[in-house]
Every structure is written in C-alpha cells, then in structure tokens.
Design a protein around this motif. Sequence first.
Motif, mmCIF file in Angstrom:
data_model
loop_
_atom_site.group_PDB
_atom_site.id
_atom_site.type_symbol
_atom_site.label_atom_id
_atom_site.label_comp_id
_atom_site.label_asym_id
_atom_site.label_seq_id
_atom_site.Cartn_x
_atom_site.Cartn_y
_atom_site.Cartn_z
ATOM 1 N N ARG A 151 0.829 -1.209 0.000
ATOM 2 C CA ARG A 151 0.000 0.000 0.000
ATOM 3 C C ARG A 151 0.862 1.257 0.000
ATOM 4 N NH1 ARG A 151 -2.781 -2.878 4.054
ATOM 5 N NH2 ARG A 151 -1.963 -1.428 5.620
ATOM 6 N N SER A 152 2.039 1.183 0.618
ATOM 7 C CA SER A 152 2.918 2.352 0.646
ATOM 8 C C SER A 152 3.541 2.619 -0.710
ATOM 9 C CB SER A 152 4.019 2.149 1.700
ATOM 10 O OG SER A 152 3.460 1.963 2.988
ATOM 11 N N LEU A 153 3.809 1.567 -1.471
ATOM 12 C CA LEU A 153 4.449 1.728 -2.780
ATOM 13 C C LEU A 153 3.450 1.962 -3.906
ATOM 14 C CD1 LEU A 153 7.162 -1.089 -2.547
ATOM 15 C CD2 LEU A 153 7.470 1.366 -2.206
ATOM 16 N N ALA A 154 2.189 1.646 -3.666
ATOM 17 C CA ALA A 154 1.178 1.783 -4.725
ATOM 18 C C ALA A 154 1.059 3.210 -5.264
ATOM 19 C CB ALA A 154 -0.169 1.284 -4.220
ATOM 20 N N PRO A 155 1.048 4.275 -4.419
ATOM 21 C CA PRO A 155 0.962 5.636 -4.972
ATOM 22 C C PRO A 155 2.136 5.991 -5.877
ATOM 23 C CG PRO A 155 0.424 5.643 -2.634
ATOM 24 C CD PRO A 155 0.956 4.290 -2.953
#
Length: 282
Positions: free
Chosen positions: A127-131
């Motif tokens: 979730r942290s790398l998705a943006p």
Amino acid sequence: MNRTRRWVIFVSVVPAVALLMLLFYVPLAAALYQSVDDRRRGFTLAAYGSLLHDASVRRGLLFSLEYALASTIAAFVYGMIWAALMRRAFPGKRWFGALSRAPITIPGIAVALMMLTLLEQGGFLARSLAPLGIVLPRIVRDPDGIGTVIGLAWKEAPLMGAIVAAAFGGLKPEVVQAARSLGASPWRAFWLIQVPAAMPGLAAAAILGFVRALGAFAIPSLLGPAYPKPILVLLYDAFEYGDWPRVYTIGILFASVSLFVAWLYHRVMRAIEGGDGGRASA
C-alpha cells in the motif's frame, strides 16, 4: 582420590545421559517401532514404501532443505557483516547492538504474522508503494518460498551474528597485527588468518542455523506456499487426520535428516581440528 573423582564424574554425567535417553532416544525408538509395526501383518516397511512413493513428501522434504539452506546462507552473511561491524566503534553502537538482537526473543509465529502484515500483496509495504506506481511482487506464500526464507533469515540472523562475533572475538589481535606487519592486506589477513582460526565457531553457527531453520514450523506454515508443503507441515496434517503410521514415518524421516546433519557437523569439526593439529605440528 581417583575413586572419588570417578564417582563425582559418574554422578554428574549419569543424570544428564538418563535425561537425554528419556527425552530423545526413548521416544525416537518408540516412534521407530510404531512405524514398522502393523497389528495385522506384524513387522512391515509398507509405511516407508508408501512414504517414499509419495510425491508430496519428496517435494516437501526437498523444499524444506532448500529454504533451510537459503535462509542459513542469508543469515550467515548477515552474521559475518554484523560481527565485522560490531568490532568497530561508531556512534549509537550500543543501541544498534541491542535492537539488532531483538528478533532472537520474538516467537516464530509473531515473525510470520509480522511478515504477512508487511509483505502481503495487500499489506503495509504494497500500500505504501502503490501511490508511486510500484507493484510489489508476490513474496508471501509464493511458490519459490521467498517469504519463508526472508522470515527465517530475519529470525535467525541475530543469533548467527552473536555466534560469529563470539568466534571472531576469541582470536588474539596480535596474530592479525603480525600478518599485517608482514605485508598482508586487511582482506587477505581476514581470509587467511581470522576465518580459518574462527572456523569451528563458524561451522557451529552454520549447522545450528540450518537445523533451527529446518525444524521451524510457524514461519513455513504461514508464509510458505500451499504446495509443496514443508515436511513438518505434512507431519502436522497427518497428525490432524489421525494417520499415525504416516506421523511416525515422517517423524523418523525428519529425525534421520537431523541426525545426518549432526553427523556431518561432527565430521566437519574433526576435519577442522585435524587440520589445525597438522598446521600446529608443522
């Protein structure tokens, strides 16, 4: 005096040997007997024959050996780096040493749940790398067992580092200084002087790490793939279904692998000690 000394040694050793026999060899002998005993046919090796022809058991044993070896190598490399780093002085060394040893005290199931939360495809890291447009590959429950290797290496690395540091810490600095004064570079002195002298401790660290990784249950069970299942997970499944001949035969198979590793460690240590003796006599 000699009789008294022998009596003291006897009293000191017998309880330990008796406890070892009671807790290890007696259950092992009972499991071996149950694995070859059939109430209808008597002595039989049919359970071992069916086990060896079971593809899931062969794949499970191979998979267990693979992730145990891979995690041991990763933890050993970390231990070497950690030991070299802790021999130097740097700001925050005390806090770094304390925090880096923390995984030793964390149970395996807690490590597995932490890795699930962190490395799952819908976990914190993904979730942290998705943006940023970065898609995290499948790490947990992947067919190659990468999540299992990461979890076991993270759990075992601090213990490996402590053993490796102790092995190098027992060396006399004068020996290394003598090699450096004769023109040896730091890297050459490390590989030709320090590593051979610390080899008994390094071998013990590697064997201990491998056996602990091979005997782990929670981390491979939660982070490993659905197939092949690690050998201890197959043993637990057989226990859950009440398949006692399969439980005993898998248990004996696993114990045989562990005893072979112990024998291999004994041979390696004898070879190292023989080499050291030969160099000393020369």
